[in-house]
Design a protein around this motif. Structure first.
Motif, mmCIF file in Angstrom:
data_model
loop_
_atom_site.group_PDB
_atom_site.id
_atom_site.type_symbol
_atom_site.label_atom_id
_atom_site.label_comp_id
_atom_site.label_asym_id
_atom_site.label_seq_id
_atom_site.Cartn_x
_atom_site.Cartn_y
_atom_site.Cartn_z
ATOM 1 N N MET A 114 0.698 -1.297 -0.029
ATOM 2 C CA MET A 114 0.130 -0.112 0.014
ATOM 3 C C MET A 114 0.737 1.275 -0.146
ATOM 4 O O MET A 114 0.596 2.219 -0.623
ATOM 5 C CB MET A 114 -0.906 0.020 1.207
ATOM 6 N N ARG A 115 1.801 1.157 0.748
ATOM 7 C CA ARG A 115 2.729 2.557 0.923
ATOM 8 C C ARG A 115 3.466 2.502 -0.235
ATOM 9 O O ARG A 115 3.629 3.697 -0.811
ATOM 10 C CB ARG A 115 3.825 2.202 1.932
ATOM 11 N N ILE A 116 3.995 1.618 -0.918
ATOM 12 C CA ILE A 116 4.643 1.656 -2.293
ATOM 13 C C ILE A 116 3.741 2.295 -3.382
ATOM 14 O O ILE A 116 4.147 3.078 -4.068
ATOM 15 C CB ILE A 116 5.395 0.423 -2.773
ATOM 16 N N ALA A 117 2.540 1.693 -3.394
ATOM 17 C CA ALA A 117 1.667 2.239 -4.243
ATOM 18 C C ALA A 117 1.209 3.866 -4.005
ATOM 19 O O ALA A 117 0.954 4.465 -4.989
ATOM 20 C CB ALA A 117 0.085 1.467 -4.294
ATOM 21 N N ALA A 118 1.423 4.160 -2.817
ATOM 22 C CA ALA A 118 1.231 5.604 -2.557
ATOM 23 C C ALA A 118 2.199 6.607 -3.126
ATOM 24 O O ALA A 118 1.843 7.792 -3.359
ATOM 25 C CB ALA A 118 0.949 5.777 -1.144
ATOM 26 N N ILE A 119 3.366 5.925 -3.294
ATOM 27 C CA ILE A 119 4.514 7.205 -3.660
ATOM 28 C C ILE A 119 4.514 7.104 -5.543
ATOM 29 O O ILE A 119 4.974 7.946 -5.916
ATOM 30 C CB ILE A 119 5.656 6.731 -3.417
ATOM 31 N N VAL A 176 14.552 15.918 -9.506
ATOM 32 C CA VAL A 176 14.061 14.548 -9.729
ATOM 33 C C VAL A 176 14.831 13.888 -8.518
ATOM 34 O O VAL A 176 14.081 12.955 -7.876
ATOM 35 C CB VAL A 176 14.365 14.023 -11.002
ATOM 36 N N ALA A 177 16.003 14.180 -8.452
ATOM 37 C CA ALA A 177 16.868 13.286 -7.270
ATOM 38 C C ALA A 177 16.277 13.638 -6.021
ATOM 39 O O ALA A 177 16.061 12.718 -5.212
ATOM 40 C CB ALA A 177 18.266 13.655 -7.346
ATOM 41 N N THR A 178 15.870 14.969 -5.581
ATOM 42 C CA THR A 178 15.567 15.323 -4.335
ATOM 43 C C THR A 178 14.153 14.802 -3.999
ATOM 44 O O THR A 178 13.550 14.260 -3.197
ATOM 45 C CB THR A 178 15.449 16.746 -3.855
ATOM 46 N N GLY A 179 13.072 14.680 -5.293
ATOM 47 C CA GLY A 179 11.981 14.209 -4.968
ATOM 48 C C GLY A 179 11.868 12.887 -4.951
ATOM 49 O O GLY A 179 10.976 12.332 -3.863
ATOM 50 N N ILE A 180 12.758 12.072 -5.452
ATOM 51 C CA ILE A 180 12.775 10.405 -5.217
ATOM 52 C C ILE A 180 13.272 10.346 -3.825
ATOM 53 O O ILE A 180 12.602 9.454 -3.062
ATOM 54 C CB ILE A 180 13.837 9.912 -6.385
ATOM 55 N N ALA A 181 14.152 11.246 -3.414
ATOM 56 C CA ALA A 181 14.690 10.862 -1.961
ATOM 57 C C ALA A 181 13.520 11.130 -1.111
ATOM 58 O O ALA A 181 13.763 10.218 -0.155
ATOM 59 C CB ALA A 181 16.126 11.920 -1.815
ATOM 60 N N PHE A 182 12.750 12.071 -1.363
ATOM 61 C CA PHE A 182 11.691 12.544 -0.498
ATOM 62 C C PHE A 182 10.774 11.251 -0.544
ATOM 63 O O PHE A 182 10.165 10.907 0.489
ATOM 64 C CB PHE A 182 11.031 13.590 -1.083
ATOM 65 N N ALA A 183 10.277 10.831 -1.601
ATOM 66 C CA ALA A 183 9.465 9.617 -1.723
ATOM 67 C C ALA A 183 10.019 8.474 -0.791
ATOM 68 O O ALA A 183 9.198 7.718 -0.091
ATOM 69 C CB ALA A 183 9.040 9.224 -2.941
ATOM 70 N N LEU A 184 11.290 8.023 -1.033
ATOM 71 C CA LEU A 184 12.009 7.036 -0.488
ATOM 72 C C LEU A 184 11.718 7.342 1.238
ATOM 73 O O LEU A 184 11.900 6.214 1.917
ATOM 74 C CB LEU A 184 13.371 6.732 -0.804
ATOM 75 N N ASN A 189 9.903 8.849 3.086
ATOM 76 C CA ASN A 189 8.605 8.637 3.455
ATOM 77 C C ASN A 189 8.053 7.289 3.621
ATOM 78 O O ASN A 189 7.553 6.918 4.535
ATOM 79 C CB ASN A 189 7.510 9.406 2.302
ATOM 80 N N LEU A 190 8.643 6.523 2.712
ATOM 81 C CA LEU A 190 8.512 5.033 2.545
ATOM 82 C C LEU A 190 9.102 4.580 3.954
ATOM 83 O O LEU A 190 8.586 3.743 4.645
ATOM 84 C CB LEU A 190 8.797 4.354 1.347
ATOM 85 N N ALA A 191 10.471 4.785 4.086
ATOM 86 C CA ALA A 191 11.254 4.512 5.104
ATOM 87 C C ALA A 191 10.583 4.611 6.392
ATOM 88 O O ALA A 191 10.705 4.022 7.367
ATOM 89 C CB ALA A 191 12.680 5.028 5.040
ATOM 90 N N ALA A 192 9.925 5.780 6.728
ATOM 91 C CA ALA A 192 9.547 6.373 7.939
ATOM 92 C C ALA A 192 8.149 5.455 8.056
ATOM 93 O O ALA A 192 8.305 5.059 9.366
ATOM 94 C CB ALA A 192 8.909 7.754 7.600
#
Lengths: 310, 280
Positions: free
Chosen positions: A7-12, A283-291, A293-296
């Protein structure tokens, strides 16, 4: 746990789509003819018209914007973010090469801010209203007001030039990382101290802490075994959101310390108007943010049994 | 118990004293930006090669820079650019954010759409978008303000959406709704006047953040162009002389830090006064 993860992966995914639209939009805003700029960057200057025309066809520049977006997205999904207008190097390779230096800096800064701010915030909450509490608030207030680039310069002057204790410029060594990491950590120490203190005050007023006190537990046991896990649960989601900000904040600090990371690459490219590389940073910071979020989400699920049911 | 109560009131008094001095300092800061360059009328752009890189003296209370220009005059004029610029950006992002937040609360579909959009826009840090935008549009003060505004509003929209939703769930809104008030009447006549406090608090608390971003991008050379003085740009201009003449770098940087400090403390004071719910 597996369901939660899916679910979390789908959310990003919508997040990544939005980042791609933003990046592509920035690309399209840039003045100049990308085909010509790229051909010139590849070493042909002045650019021969047929080479420009071929590049134009390759990038589908004469197609409608929707087609161009799909083409760009298909490339981006495979890690192709275009090439630099200056060096004709692939943008993704430029970032991957410099990523380790930035990750090292981010890790050191996170370590510093967590070891300073979390104990400080909890201690301040336990000694609410005392001089320790006021000192913690003082640190929080100053950390939030200090401009990073200026603190960086002041520290290079003090420790590098005056005292000569630490290397100042672009030295990717354990000693060289101290000053840049300290500057990157400063605003996070401020935010984290505030959050931890507020969260700990909140936790300390709950019933289970009273029960622990009535059982006669020592204050240190209450702090470590009862307060700390609950504080961590509250601050982890907020902390993860700040981590992506850490990358953008690090850009200016990397620039001052000549740190060979992705932030400095982005700033240098911004100053030279090398659009593909600058957009690559978004793009790099955006992906970092998404990851992040997922990690949190995963960390919270691991440390807080209440969240696992969701 | 009595002793406890008295220390509590003492703390409260100390708090409000700090708050009042912060507000006073903010007013002084605004006055400095407004009339400072008029009172200290030395030309901030006048070169004087004979008086380069001087430390503070009677004729130049803050010293002179590498072109012999009076640093005090440059700091005072720079205050106008930094403070006015940050205020303009703050006004824009707050108004846009508030408008979008109000729009979001008018319906379920529109709320979900805007919510998703905001979540996505917030994935890339504002400073990164601003960096890219100023680079693409070309470095100038106007483009810098535009970039900071364009990249800043989603954060406020998300924040204000929450504030409005909390307000909409209150009992008096229920009452107004029962009396047949329309959605727009609810928002404009009932919710808006009641959230002025929190909005003011959040706007002030984040003005310092905008000032820091503005100064950082100016420092990088993506904002105002020389010779016009701006605090971040002044730090950048003088950093070559950091080792030999540290004062050149200390003065403008300290000005930024003091100004942000004053603004942040004013934000805290406003929060304590206007909105106890947001007390952290």
């Amino acid at each position: 746990m597996a369901r939660l993860l899916i679910m979390r992966i789908a959310a990003i995914i919508p997040m990544l789509v939005a980042i791609s639209v933003l990046a592509f939009g920035l690309h399209s805003l840039a003045p100049g003819d990308p085909a010509r700029l790229l051909v010139e960057a590849s070493g042909l200057s002045p650019a021969p018209p047929e080479a420009v025309a071929a590049k134009r066809a390759e990038l589908k520049l004469d197609q409608p914007i929707a087609t161009r977006y799909v083409t760009w997205l298909a490339g981006a999904a495979q890690g192709d973010l275009g090439r630099s207008y200056r060096t004709y190097e692939p943008v993704s390779r430029m970032y991957l090469e410099r990523l380790p230096a930035t990750l090292a800096l981010a890790a050191a800064a996170t370590l510093i801010s967590a070891t300073v701010a979390i104990p400080l915030g909890i201690f301040a909450a336990f000694r609410h209203g005392t001089s320790i509490d006021r000192a913690a608030q003082f640190i929080a207030v100053f950390g939030a007001a200090a401009p990073g680039f200026w603190v960086a310069l002041m520290l290079t002057y003090l420790f590098g030039a005056r005292l000569g204790w630490l290397p100042v410029f672009g030295s990717v060594t354990p000693r060289g990382i101290i000053l840049p990491a300290l500057v990157v950590a400063l605003p996070f120490i401020s935010i984290l101290t505030r959050l931890t203190r507020a969260s700990a005050l909140d936790v300390l007023s709950s019933d289970f802490i009273n029960v622990a006190r009535m059982k006669g537990l020592r204050e240190s046991a209450i702090a470590l075994r009862h307060a700390l896990p609950n504080v961590l649960v509250q601050i982890t989601p907020l902390l993860s959101l700040e981590l992506a900000g850490l990358l953008s904040g690090a850009a200016v600090v990397e620039y001052v310390f000549a740190w060979p990371g992705i932030g400095r690459l982005a700033v240098d490219s911004a100053l030279l108007r090398d659009t593909p590389v600058v957009v690559g940073f978004a793009v790099a910071t955006g992906i970092a943010f998404a990851l992040a979020n997922l990690a949190a989400d995963i960390i919270i699920a691991l440390i807080d049994p209440r969240q696992r049911a969701v | 118990m009595l002793a406890r109560a008295s220390t509590y009131s003492g703390r409260l008094r100390r708090h409000s004293l700090l708050g009042s001095s912060a507000v006073l300092a903010a007013l002084v800061l605004a006055m400095i930006a407004l009339i400072g360059p008029v009172v200290w009328s030395t030309d901030p752009l006048a070169n004087n090669p004979l008086e380069r890189l001087q430390n503070p003296s009677l004729s130049h209370p803050a010293g002179t820079d590498l072109y012999g220009r009076d640093i005090l005059a440059r700091l005072l004029t720079g205050a106008r650019w930094t403070l006015l610029g940050a205020c303009l950006v703050s006004l824009t992002v707050n108004l846009v954010g508030l408008a979008v937040a109000m729009l979001a609360t008018t319906g379920r579909t529109v709320d979900i759409t805007i919510g998703r959009l905001l979540e996505a826009l917030l994935a890339v840090p504002g400073l990164v978008i601003a960096l890219a935008l100023t680079s693409i549009l070309g470095p100038s003060f106007r483009n810098l303000l535009f970039a900071l505004s364009l990249s800043g509003w989603p954060w406020y929209a998300r924040l204000y959406r929450g504030v409005i939703l909390t307000e909409l769930s209150r009992e008096y809104i229920e009452g107004a709704r029962a009396l047949g008030a329309s959605r727009s009447r609810l928002l404009f006549r009932h919710v808006l006047p009641n959230i002025v406090g929190p909005v003011l608090v959040l706007a002030t608390a984040n003005l310092g953040f905008i000032m820091l971003n503005l100064a950082a991008l100016s420092f990088l050379g993506l904002g105002i162009q020389p010779p016009t003085p701006e605090w971040g740009a002044m730090v950048s201009e003088s950093r070559t002389y950091l080792q030999s003449h540290p004062w050149q770098v200390i003065a403008p940087g300290a000005a930024i830090m003091l100004a942000v400090l004053v603004v942040n403390l004013t934000g805290d004071a406003l929060r304590d006064r206007l909105d106890p719910r947001f007390r952290v």
